[in-house]
Design a protein around this motif. Structure first.
Motif, PDB file in Angstrom:
ATOM      1  N   GLN A 123      84.920  -1.969  25.733  1.00  0.00           N
ATOM      2  CA  GLN A 123      86.049  -1.964  26.671  1.00  0.00           C
ATOM      3  C   GLN A 123      86.616  -3.358  26.886  1.00  0.00           C
ATOM      4  OE1 GLN A 123      86.097   0.020  30.714  1.00  0.00           O
ATOM      5  NE2 GLN A 123      86.075  -2.106  31.375  1.00  0.00           N
ATOM      6  N   HIS A 124      85.752  -4.331  27.149  1.00  0.00           N
ATOM      7  CA  HIS A 124      86.238  -5.663  27.511  1.00  0.00           C
ATOM      8  C   HIS A 124      86.941  -6.333  26.331  1.00  0.00           C
ATOM      9  CE1 HIS A 124      84.238  -5.195  31.313  1.00  0.00           C
ATOM     10  NE2 HIS A 124      83.103  -4.930  30.695  1.00  0.00           N
ATOM     11  N   ALA A 125      86.448  -6.091  25.113  1.00  0.00           N
ATOM     12  CA  ALA A 125      87.110  -6.655  23.927  1.00  0.00           C
ATOM     13  C   ALA A 125      88.491  -6.043  23.743  1.00  0.00           C
ATOM     14  CB  ALA A 125      86.248  -6.415  22.690  1.00  0.00           C
ATOM     15  N   TYR A 126      88.621  -4.734  23.957  1.00  0.00           N
ATOM     16  CA  TYR A 126      89.911  -4.082  23.818  1.00  0.00           C
ATOM     17  C   TYR A 126      90.901  -4.582  24.876  1.00  0.00           C
ATOM     18  CZ  TYR A 126      88.823  -0.784  20.102  1.00  0.00           C
ATOM     19  OH  TYR A 126      88.515  -0.220  18.877  1.00  0.00           O
ATOM     20  N   ALA A 130      94.336  -6.634  24.021  1.00  0.00           N
ATOM     21  CA  ALA A 130      95.614  -6.059  24.462  1.00  0.00           C
ATOM     22  C   ALA A 130      96.296  -6.909  25.525  1.00  0.00           C
ATOM     23  CB  ALA A 130      95.385  -4.644  24.997  1.00  0.00           C
ATOM     24  N   GLY A 131      95.679  -8.023  25.910  1.00  0.00           N
ATOM     25  CA  GLY A 131      96.267  -8.871  26.947  1.00  0.00           C
ATOM     26  C   GLY A 131      96.236  -8.225  28.313  1.00  0.00           C
ATOM     27  N   LEU A 132      95.205  -7.417  28.580  1.00  0.00           N
ATOM     28  CA  LEU A 132      95.116  -6.676  29.841  1.00  0.00           C
ATOM     29  C   LEU A 132      93.887  -7.089  30.651  1.00  0.00           C
ATOM     30  CD1 LEU A 132      96.062  -3.107  28.551  1.00  0.00           C
ATOM     31  CD2 LEU A 132      97.464  -4.614  29.990  1.00  0.00           C
ATOM     32  N   GLU A 133      93.583  -8.370  30.643  1.00  0.00           N
ATOM     33  CA  GLU A 133      92.419  -8.840  31.392  1.00  0.00           C
ATOM     34  C   GLU A 133      92.704  -9.005  32.877  1.00  0.00           C
ATOM     35  OE1 GLU A 133      89.607 -11.599  29.035  1.00  0.00           O
ATOM     36  OE2 GLU A 133      91.608 -12.164  28.369  1.00  0.00           O
ATOM     37  N   TRP A 139      94.367  -3.230  35.844  1.00  0.00           N
ATOM     38  CA  TRP A 139      93.625  -2.290  36.691  1.00  0.00           C
ATOM     39  C   TRP A 139      93.985  -0.840  36.399  1.00  0.00           C
ATOM     40  CZ3 TRP A 139      89.281  -3.372  38.697  1.00  0.00           C
ATOM     41  CH2 TRP A 139      88.990  -4.696  39.048  1.00  0.00           C
ATOM     42  N   LEU A 140      95.239  -0.595  35.998  1.00  0.00           N
ATOM     43  CA  LEU A 140      95.606   0.761  35.588  1.00  0.00           C
ATOM     44  C   LEU A 140      94.842   1.155  34.325  1.00  0.00           C
ATOM     45  CD1 LEU A 140      99.471   0.814  36.194  1.00  0.00           C
ATOM     46  CD2 LEU A 140      97.738   2.189  37.382  1.00  0.00           C
TER      47      LEU A 140
END
Length: 399
Positions: A123-126, A130-133, A139-140
């Motif tokens: 999960q954290h790598a994805y 994706a630039g969603l850290e 959060w979505l």
């Protein structure tokens, strides 16, 4: 006996589709269901003339094109397939396929290429890629992945038997779903590679080879950076993807980007390479088996499915070596050690690859299905273990 085969999106004739091809050779009467079906006409041979029943996602305007962005609908889509008329359900799973609904008395055997990796251990790598850290979108995404995990755990309890494509994936299933899986490695067309196989006396081509999509988790850029520090050795890279620009920017004269090449050219390059090199973590690693089927050793990071394919140095029948750390220094050390050691014999590599043949897959998978049917009191049925008629006789005898 009526048989249904359920798949995640059918897009190309890749690794998952090779498994489906062998399942269909065992159960030619099977009806095929898929989330979407966009396999190009030139690659549909593995399906024969079978029609594919697709989910409502295929019928959404633009759904077949945007199926990945519609992933939140996949669990709902797979649960809408009505399979009540079937005796045996097979699923080929890397997303949602094992979540199909079955009735009491049916037998469901699921071949798992991977649990929903982006929702579990990766999960954290994805999110990072994706630039969603951070931020509201992050959060979505995290909430959506949380909900996906809840559904995925419940769905993984539905099949009677889970079959994993490697010990590595079986361990991930054990961690995520608290279930044991039978391991059957995926089928590799080792017979079709017999014509490319080199002999023990065959000279290497004076280059190392990397094959695969150029995406971060494959760590091909790391390979390129390591070889840039070994100017006396050459690296040829087959594949394309977002990392291609960064690799090209290295401008290393001994690192050559070939992009996509025809399958026959890939096999020719494999047969002529000193070794196939790989620094990522794969669930299995079909390209490594293909390379060994041509007589070529493999040097790869000691993790994932690669650790189950390669016979390391110091063991009888050595077929390659291992990279001990995912760093430039780790790659350099492994390649230098391979250069200095006695080269693995082509015949040992070819013999090792035969462990992963299509024939062995069919025999093992048929045995699992037969035991599953017997456990529910289903009558014995003939399962076609013979080679598909489409195989040329010269390849059928070449393993």
């Amino acid at each position: 006996m009526r048989v249904a085969l359920v798949s995640d999106p059918l897009t190309v004739h890749g690794g998952a589709e090779r498994v489906i091809e062998q399942m269909l050779s065992l159960f030619p009467q099977a009806d095929v269901f898929a989330i979407v079906d966009i396999v190009p006409p030139a690659q549909r041979g593995f399906l024969g003339d079978r029609p594919v029943t697709t989910s409502f996602i295929q019928r959404i305007p633009g759904g077949a094109r945007r199926y990945q962005s519609l992933f939140p609908l996949w669990p709902l889509a797979v649960e809408q397939f009505d399979l009540t008329a079937y005796d045996l359900v097979l699923s080929s799973h890397h997303g949602v396929a094992y979540g199909v609904l079955t009735r009491p008395g049916q037998v469901h055997v699921s071949y798992v290429h991977s649990p929903m990796r982006y929702a579990w251990d990766q999960q954290h790598a994805y999110l990072r890629e994706a630039g969603l850290e951070r931020g509201a979108k992050s959060w979505l995404a995290r909430w959506a992945l949380h909900k996906a995990r809840l559904w995925d755990f419940a769905a993984a309890q539905r099949p009677d038997i889970l079959v994993a494509n490697s010990q590595f994936v079986a361990g991930r299933i054990r961690t995520a779903h608290r279930r044991e899986a039978t391991v059957i490695h995926p089928p590799v067309a080792t017979r079709a590679l017999a014509s490319w196989a080199r002999t023990d006396q065959g000279p290497p081509g004076g280059y190392y080879l990397s094959v695969g999509r150029l995406v971060p988790y494959k760590r091909t850029e790391l390979l390129a950076r390591a070889f840039a520090q070994m100017p006396d050795l050459r690296l040829k890279i087959v594949g394309d993807g977002p990392d291609a620009k960064r690799i090209a920017a290295l401008a290393a004269p001994n690192v050559e980007l070939l992009g996509r090449v025809p399958t026959e050219e890939v096999h020719r390059l494999m047969a002529g390479a000193d070794a196939l090199v790989y620094a990522g973590i794969e669930d299995f690693g079909i390209a490594a088996v293909e390379a060994q089927a041509t007589g070529t050793p493999v040097v790869a990071y000691r993790a994932g499915g690669m650790a189950e394919i390669i016979v390391g140095s110091g063991s009888p029948g050595t077929t390659g070596g291992f990279i001990e750390s995912q760093t430039e220094d780790g790659i350099i050390a492994a390649v230098r050690a391979f250069e200095e050691a006695r080269r693995p014999r082509a015949s040992d590599c070819i013999a090792n690859a035969a462990r992963f043949s299509e024939e062995r897959f069919r025999e093992s998978f048929a045995g699992v299905v037969e035991r599953a049917l017997a456990s529910k009191g289903q009558p014995e049925v003939p399962i076609g273990r013979e080679q598909p008629a489409a195989w040329p006789p010269e390849l059928a005898a070449a393993e």
